[in-house]
Motif scaffolding. Structure first.
Motif, PDB file in Angstrom:
ATOM      1  N   GLY A   1      53.495 -34.046  72.975  1.00  0.00           N
ATOM      2  CA  GLY A   1      52.255 -33.882  72.231  1.00  0.00           C
ATOM      3  C   GLY A   1      51.619 -32.543  72.582  1.00  0.00           C
ATOM      4  N   ILE A   2      51.082 -31.849  71.581  1.00  0.00           N
ATOM      5  CA  ILE A   2      50.432 -30.554  71.803  1.00  0.00           C
ATOM      6  C   ILE A   2      49.087 -30.569  71.097  1.00  0.00           C
ATOM      7  CG2 ILE A   2      50.550 -28.053  71.466  1.00  0.00           C
ATOM      8  CD1 ILE A   2      53.582 -28.276  71.316  1.00  0.00           C
ATOM      9  N   LEU A   3      48.033 -30.119  71.801  1.00  0.00           N
ATOM     10  CA  LEU A   3      46.754 -29.875  71.137  1.00  0.00           C
ATOM     11  C   LEU A   3      46.238 -28.510  71.563  1.00  0.00           C
ATOM     12  CD1 LEU A   3      43.720 -31.760  72.700  1.00  0.00           C
ATOM     13  CD2 LEU A   3      45.918 -31.633  73.862  1.00  0.00           C
ATOM     14  N   VAL A   4      45.612 -27.823  70.627  1.00  0.00           N
ATOM     15  CA  VAL A   4      45.079 -26.486  70.873  1.00  0.00           C
ATOM     16  C   VAL A   4      43.588 -26.531  70.606  1.00  0.00           C
ATOM     17  CG1 VAL A   4      45.193 -24.053  70.237  1.00  0.00           C
ATOM     18  CG2 VAL A   4      47.262 -25.464  70.119  1.00  0.00           C
ATOM     19  N   THR A   5      42.795 -26.048  71.577  1.00  0.00           N
ATOM     20  CA  THR A   5      41.340 -25.996  71.395  1.00  0.00           C
ATOM     21  C   THR A   5      40.877 -24.549  71.426  1.00  0.00           C
ATOM     22  OG1 THR A   5      40.634 -25.992  73.712  1.00  0.00           O
ATOM     23  CG2 THR A   5      41.240 -28.134  72.750  1.00  0.00           C
ATOM     24  N   ASP A   6      39.650 -24.308  70.948  1.00  0.00           N
ATOM     25  CA  ASP A   6      39.070 -22.976  71.121  1.00  0.00           C
ATOM     26  C   ASP A   6      38.500 -22.875  72.531  1.00  0.00           C
ATOM     27  OD1 ASP A   6      36.677 -24.371  71.100  1.00  0.00           O
ATOM     28  OD2 ASP A   6      36.114 -23.750  69.074  1.00  0.00           O
ATOM     29  N   ALA A   7      37.841 -21.767  72.828  1.00  0.00           N
ATOM     30  CA  ALA A   7      37.358 -21.541  74.193  1.00  0.00           C
ATOM     31  C   ALA A   7      36.292 -22.551  74.615  1.00  0.00           C
ATOM     32  CB  ALA A   7      36.803 -20.113  74.318  1.00  0.00           C
ATOM     33  N   SER A   8      35.608 -23.160  73.628  1.00  0.00           N
ATOM     34  CA  SER A   8      34.560 -24.138  73.963  1.00  0.00           C
ATOM     35  C   SER A   8      35.098 -25.556  74.077  1.00  0.00           C
ATOM     36  CB  SER A   8      33.460 -24.097  72.894  1.00  0.00           C
ATOM     37  OG  SER A   8      33.969 -24.537  71.640  1.00  0.00           O
ATOM     38  N   GLY A   9      36.399 -25.750  73.811  1.00  0.00           N
ATOM     39  CA  GLY A   9      37.011 -27.062  73.953  1.00  0.00           C
ATOM     40  C   GLY A   9      37.094 -27.869  72.665  1.00  0.00           C
ATOM     41  N   THR A  10      36.774 -27.264  71.528  1.00  0.00           N
ATOM     42  CA  THR A  10      36.867 -27.964  70.241  1.00  0.00           C
ATOM     43  C   THR A  10      38.309 -27.903  69.734  1.00  0.00           C
ATOM     44  OG1 THR A  10      34.599 -27.345  69.699  1.00  0.00           O
ATOM     45  CG2 THR A  10      36.003 -28.062  67.879  1.00  0.00           C
TER      46      THR A  10
ATOM     47  N   SER B   1      38.010 -26.350  87.310  1.00  0.00           N
ATOM     48  CA  SER B   1      37.870 -25.286  88.305  1.00  0.00           C
ATOM     49  C   SER B   1      39.225 -24.618  88.554  1.00  0.00           C
ATOM     50  CB  SER B   1      37.314 -25.857  89.613  1.00  0.00           C
ATOM     51  OG  SER B   1      37.299 -24.858  90.615  1.00  0.00           O
ATOM     52  N   GLN B   2      40.284 -25.446  88.632  1.00  0.00           N
ATOM     53  CA  GLN B   2      41.626 -24.890  88.849  1.00  0.00           C
ATOM     54  C   GLN B   2      42.094 -24.095  87.626  1.00  0.00           C
ATOM     55  OE1 GLN B   2      44.513 -27.660  90.400  1.00  0.00           O
ATOM     56  NE2 GLN B   2      46.246 -26.339  89.861  1.00  0.00           N
ATOM     57  N   ILE B   3      41.770 -24.590  86.434  1.00  0.00           N
ATOM     58  CA  ILE B   3      42.147 -23.851  85.217  1.00  0.00           C
ATOM     59  C   ILE B   3      41.449 -22.498  85.184  1.00  0.00           C
ATOM     60  CG2 ILE B   3      41.995 -23.834  82.689  1.00  0.00           C
ATOM     61  CD1 ILE B   3      42.228 -26.909  82.790  1.00  0.00           C
ATOM     62  N   GLY B   4      40.152 -22.490  85.575  1.00  0.00           N
ATOM     63  CA  GLY B   4      39.407 -21.236  85.606  1.00  0.00           C
ATOM     64  C   GLY B   4      39.963 -20.263  86.615  1.00  0.00           C
TER      65      GLY B   4
ATOM     66  N   LYS C   1      44.534 -16.074  77.187  1.00  0.00           N
ATOM     67  CA  LYS C   1      43.539 -15.001  77.288  1.00  0.00           C
ATOM     68  C   LYS C   1      43.914 -13.835  76.391  1.00  0.00           C
ATOM     69  CE  LYS C   1      42.469 -16.243  82.083  1.00  0.00           C
ATOM     70  NZ  LYS C   1      42.361 -15.789  83.487  1.00  0.00           N
ATOM     71  N   ASP C   2      42.891 -13.070  75.976  1.00  0.00           N
ATOM     72  CA  ASP C   2      43.142 -11.863  75.186  1.00  0.00           C
ATOM     73  C   ASP C   2      43.370 -10.676  76.103  1.00  0.00           C
ATOM     74  OD1 ASP C   2      40.668 -11.103  76.150  1.00  0.00           O
ATOM     75  OD2 ASP C   2      39.600 -11.500  74.273  1.00  0.00           O
ATOM     76  N   GLY C   3      43.487  -9.480  75.520  1.00  0.00           N
ATOM     77  CA  GLY C   3      43.803  -8.293  76.313  1.00  0.00           C
ATOM     78  C   GLY C   3      42.761  -7.937  77.336  1.00  0.00           C
ATOM     79  N   SER C   4      41.517  -8.357  77.103  1.00  0.00           N
ATOM     80  CA  SER C   4      40.442  -8.029  78.057  1.00  0.00           C
ATOM     81  C   SER C   4      40.274  -9.103  79.121  1.00  0.00           C
ATOM     82  CB  SER C   4      39.122  -7.832  77.303  1.00  0.00           C
ATOM     83  OG  SER C   4      38.754  -9.024  76.632  1.00  0.00           O
ATOM     84  N   GLY C   5      41.103 -10.160  79.076  1.00  0.00           N
ATOM     85  CA  GLY C   5      41.051 -11.200  80.090  1.00  0.00           C
ATOM     86  C   GLY C   5      40.151 -12.364  79.757  1.00  0.00           C
ATOM     87  N   ASP C   6      39.543 -12.365  78.557  1.00  0.00           N
ATOM     88  CA  ASP C   6      38.671 -13.471  78.156  1.00  0.00           C
ATOM     89  C   ASP C   6      39.509 -14.607  77.571  1.00  0.00           C
ATOM     90  OD1 ASP C   6      36.374 -12.095  78.892  1.00  0.00           O
ATOM     91  OD2 ASP C   6      36.238 -11.094  76.944  1.00  0.00           O
ATOM     92  N   VAL C   7      39.124 -15.842  77.884  1.00  0.00           N
ATOM     93  CA  VAL C   7      39.834 -17.007  77.350  1.00  0.00           C
ATOM     94  C   VAL C   7      39.531 -17.160  75.864  1.00  0.00           C
ATOM     95  CG1 VAL C   7      40.070 -19.524  77.425  1.00  0.00           C
ATOM     96  CG2 VAL C   7      39.843 -18.216  79.561  1.00  0.00           C
TER      97      VAL C   7
END
Length: 497
Positions: free
Chosen positions: A394-403, A445-448, A477-483
């Protein structure tokens, strides 16, 4: 033993077919001495065999599947006897048009071999096999070189009659040595067309072959007369130079097929169209025979490799509809040889220069390069989608806010929730409630910190049943390191009593 004969026999068939196909253009400088042909109609005389030779490739490819290559080659060579004899007695411009039209059967036999031969070999050899068969293009070189030499000794009319003997010999060879047990495919033609016409790759390959094989045919029929009139070369010299162009393109065709068996074919096509673009620019600005030769040879190299690569791709993507797909793609290639000579002649009559025509060709080749790059990346995306939809996890993809943005079919199978039910929701909707708030705080916390968490977690299906899953969550993450998103993959590991 009979099956082993098919590759050399059908390749030799193509040689003969192409020898007949370019009969008029090979002998045109001699024919013009006896038959008055207006300068503005020269391109029409050389181009008319290409029309029927292109259109007939669809039915010949289809019927090669129905009746087998043996019957189709045999009938084609018998039918060619009539236009060849008619041309040998031609005395008017109209005679050449009528006879030349039906010479197209010689060019149409190309789709017979590319439909038949892959049946005898595994997929990983289709590129090389179709490339070797495509060397039958050498028939155009043989006619372009040999026909003028013979005509200087016995005249053009008697030279044409020699082709009657050749056709009778090969009709007999196919009748005797053709494979009577070839695997037949009986799918109706309309059903085959329905199976391919909506596939965009068919039309991309048709465009690419329109340019690669079209440039080969166009230069084959355009060069002999062009070199005589523009550079004032001797007729035999022009024939030899044209034969050299054909030889290079023909020998490189199996090289292109072999390379396509070993490497990514679309990467190779990128190089092909980059080469054609550069070569056409050279021709547009080439006032000397040396530069013109260099540009023409680069066209030969790129076209030869490109022709081999494309007929690796066609049977790979259209295995069950090979006959009709080969027919459509090869028809477009033949038509690609019809229009450029006419276009060049029209532009030359309007401007007195061929440069604009060659520059237009360079832009078409450049546009094709862009399309190949786009097709490559679309193929990559398609492959990713196939993996996403077919994997058992099973695979689910969320945006950065978890939606939740996307889930795969395995997610629905494991949880009971459909894609429509979960898109826009938060994954906590199917939480079992077994785990403490500290559990989730530690997980995120570990994911972060590491960008990844893996472990066992209890969740709840749509029907309320709780199950244990092995879950992995990755931060993208994108090229600038943001999730930018999170991807979760999981499988059911509930202990079974």
């Amino acid at each position: 033993m009979n099956k082993k004969l098919q590759l050399p026999l059908q390749t030799a068939n193509l040689v003969v077919g192409f020898m007949v196909w370019v009969l008029i253009s090979s002998l045109l400088p001699f024919i013009r001495e006896d038959i008055a042909i207006p300068a503005e109609k020269l391109a029409i005389v050389t181009a008319v065999p290409v029309v029927l030779g292109s259109i007939l490739r669809i039915p010949l490819g289809y019927y090669a599947n129905i009746f087998g290559a043996r019957i189709i080659f045999f009938v084609s060579f018998i039918l060619l006897l009539f236009p060849v004899f008619y041309i040998s007695a031609a005395s008017t411009f109209a005679d050449l048009i009528v006879g030349g039209t039906f010479l197209g059967i010689g060019g149409a036999v190309f789709s017979v071999g590319v439909t038949s031969l892959p049946k005898y070999y595994p997929k990983e050899k289709h590129g090389l096999v179709n490339g070797i068969y495509g060397m039958g293009n050498m028939g155009t070189a043989i006619s372009t070189f040999a026909a003028p030499v013979i005509a200087t000794q016995v005249g053009w009319s008697m030279t044409v009659k020699f082709y009657l003997v050749l056709l009778l010999i090969f009709a007999a060879l196919n009748f005797i040595f053709g494979d009577k047990q070839e695997v037949k495919v009986k799918t109706p033609i309309l059903e085959q067309i329905k199976g391919v016409y909506k596939n965009e790759k068919l039309w991309f390959f048709s465009l690419f072959y329109f340019i690669t094989f079209g440039s080969f045919v166009a230069f084959t029929i355009f060069l002999p007369n062009f070199l005589v009139t523009y550079f004032e070369l001797e007729k035999v010299d022009a024939g030899m130079r044209t034969a050299g162009f054909i030889a290079v393109a023909t020998f490189l065709r199996p090289v292109g097929g072999w390379l396509a068996d070993k490497f990514q074919p679309l990467f190779l096509l990128m190089g092909v169209f980059a080469g054609l673009t550069f070569a056409a620019i050279i021709l547009a600005f080439s006032p000397t025979i040396a530069l013109y030769t260099a540009g023409s040879m680069l066209i030969a190299v790129a076209a030869g490799i490109g022709n081999g690569v494309i007929f690796k791709l066609v049977p790979f993507y259209f295995n069950k509809q090979a006959g009709i797909a080969n027919g459509i793609v090869s028809m477009m290639g033949g038509l690609g040889g019809f229009f450029p000579p006419l276009l060049l002649s029209i532009i030359h009559s309007m401007t007195g220069s061929y440069s604009i025509g060659f520059m237009a060709f360079s832009q078409v080749a450049l546009a094709s390069l862009v399309l190949v790059i786009w097709l490559y990346y679309m193929d990559r995306l398609s492959m990713s989608a196939e993996v996403f939809n077919s994997t058992g996890q099973g695979i689910l993809v969320t945006d950065a806010s978890g939606t939740i943005q996307s889930v795969n079919p395995a997610f629905t199978r494991l949880t009971g929730y459909t894609e429509e039910e979960v898109i826009g929701s938060n994954p906590n909707m199917y939480s079992s409630g077994r785990h403490s708030k500290e559990f989730y705080t530690s997980m995120w916390s570990q994911i972060g910190q590491d960008g990844l968490w893996q472990g066992e977690i209890w969740n709840k299906r749509k029907n309320g049943e709780e199950y244990l899953e092995l879950l992995s969550i990755s931060a993208v993450k994108d090229g600038s390191g943001d999730v930018t998103r999170y991807v979760g993959t999981f499988s059911d590991i509930t202990p079974r009593g």
